[in-house]
Motif scaffolding. Sequence first.
Motif, PDB file in Angstrom:
ATOM      1  N   THR A 277       0.833  -1.206   0.000  1.00 24.81           N
ATOM      2  CA  THR A 277       0.000   0.000   0.000  1.00 24.81           C
ATOM      3  C   THR A 277       0.863   1.249   0.000  1.00 24.81           C
ATOM      4  N   HIS A 278       2.034   1.146   0.633  1.00 20.71           N
ATOM      5  CA  HIS A 278       3.021   2.227   0.603  1.00 20.71           C
ATOM      6  C   HIS A 278       4.355   1.651   1.061  1.00 20.71           C
ATOM      7  N   SER A 279       5.371   2.497   1.102  1.00 17.98           N
ATOM      8  CA  SER A 279       6.739   1.985   1.179  1.00 17.98           C
ATOM      9  C   SER A 279       7.343   1.988   2.573  1.00 17.98           C
ATOM     10  N   HIS A 280       6.565   2.262   3.607  1.00 18.18           N
ATOM     11  CA  HIS A 280       7.149   2.258   4.950  1.00 18.18           C
ATOM     12  C   HIS A 280       7.618   0.848   5.316  1.00 18.18           C
ATOM     13  N   PRO A 281       8.725   0.768   6.079  1.00 17.47           N
ATOM     14  CA  PRO A 281       9.344  -0.548   6.314  1.00 17.47           C
ATOM     15  C   PRO A 281       8.485  -1.523   7.104  1.00 17.47           C
ATOM     16  N   ASP A 282       7.543  -1.037   7.891  1.00 18.56           N
ATOM     17  CA  ASP A 282       6.676  -1.966   8.624  1.00 18.56           C
ATOM     18  C   ASP A 282       5.650  -2.623   7.696  1.00 18.56           C
ATOM     19  N   HIS A 283       5.590  -2.168   6.458  1.00 19.83           N
ATOM     20  CA  HIS A 283       4.725  -2.780   5.445  1.00 19.83           C
ATOM     21  C   HIS A 283       5.538  -3.535   4.399  1.00 19.83           C
ATOM     22  N   LEU A 284       6.683  -2.975   4.067  1.00 18.12           N
ATOM     23  CA  LEU A 284       7.456  -3.441   2.920  1.00 18.12           C
ATOM     24  C   LEU A 284       8.673  -4.285   3.298  1.00 18.12           C
TER      25      LEU A 284
ATOM     26  N   GLY B 277      -1.555  11.247   1.209  1.00 17.06           N
ATOM     27  CA  GLY B 277      -1.799  11.927   2.484  1.00 17.06           C
ATOM     28  C   GLY B 277      -0.851  11.390   3.537  1.00 17.06           C
ATOM     29  N   HIS B 278      -0.819  10.071   3.673  1.00 17.95           N
ATOM     30  CA  HIS B 278       0.156   9.443   4.575  1.00 17.95           C
ATOM     31  C   HIS B 278       1.519   9.395   3.885  1.00 17.95           C
ATOM     32  N   THR B 279       1.527   8.985   2.634  1.00 19.90           N
ATOM     33  CA  THR B 279       2.688   9.127   1.738  1.00 19.90           C
ATOM     34  C   THR B 279       2.141   9.591   0.384  1.00 19.90           C
TER      35      THR B 279
ATOM     36  N   GLY C  84      -4.363   0.347   3.831  1.00 17.26           N
ATOM     37  CA  GLY C  84      -3.025   0.641   4.347  1.00 17.26           C
ATOM     38  C   GLY C  84      -3.100   1.574   5.533  1.00 17.26           C
ATOM     39  N   ASP C  85      -2.276   2.615   5.523  1.00 17.26           N
ATOM     40  CA  ASP C  85      -2.256   3.560   6.644  1.00 17.26           C
ATOM     41  C   ASP C  85      -3.031   4.842   6.337  1.00 17.26           C
ATOM     42  N   VAL C  86      -3.934   4.775   5.369  1.00 10.77           N
ATOM     43  CA  VAL C  86      -4.775   5.953   5.104  1.00 10.77           C
ATOM     44  C   VAL C  86      -5.662   6.223   6.319  1.00 10.77           C
TER      45      VAL C  86
HETATM   46 FE   LIG Z   1       2.936   3.941   7.131  1.00 16.98          FE
END
Ligand SMILES: [Fe+2]
Length: 230
Positions: free
Chosen positions: A67-74, A139-141, A158-160
């Motif tokens: 959903t986005h590139s933050h390390p806790d997701h990717l 918005g978040h990224t 994701g983190d929206v």
């Molecule tokens: Fe995030």
Amino acid sequence: MKLADDIYFYPDDPSRDAGGLNACAVVIDGEQSLMIDPGCASRMPALLRRITDDGLDPANIGLVLFTHSHPDHLGAGRALCEHCGAIPAMHGREIAFYFGAGSVYRSCGRPWAQEEFTALEEGEFRFGGRCFHIYLTPGHTPGSLTLHWPDAKLLAVGDVYFAGTFGATDLTGGSEPDMFRTLEKLEQLPDVELVLCGHGPEIAGREAVEENYRALAREVAMKKAGVWPG
Ligand SMILES: [Fe+2]
């Protein structure tokens, strides 16, 4: 755990998964399975065990969508894609962010090359015999995406936003005005009965989904009025 037909949800539960901050992972099973946000790098062994315990075959995961590139997701993405032979994918705008201003978050394992990612755009998206819709939801990224699966009335955001609040907008690449526009956009989607967020519990049932949007609207109004702390 199985939430609904072909929908499996793995919450960000540190008591069950090794490692640090995690995102909730999702598997949509099909002719080929789609995984959303595997989580941080150290989680991969536990996540594979949990998937297998649920009767899913990791080798059938053909696409890992971030959903986005933050390390806790990717963070677990590279090892997972190599293990399963899956293709990594993000929105094209998030790929550009990840290899630009967002590179501050590139801390997990062997680095990706930009060309390894499949770039997604807003619009219809077919995979594994399913028809999805990708929405660009910044918005978040800048390149956060939301996956809509109309047939299952499912939204993966994701983190929206989460249950009761929207995602952080004060990180690198975040934007509060973009977040407000994104929330208005997602609220317009009809017939959503299950929302899977990047953190926290699922939002299940039409009334719960609508009540959550009402809570988010109150939060936005307080932010705009300058009465929201922080
Ligand atoms: Fe995030």
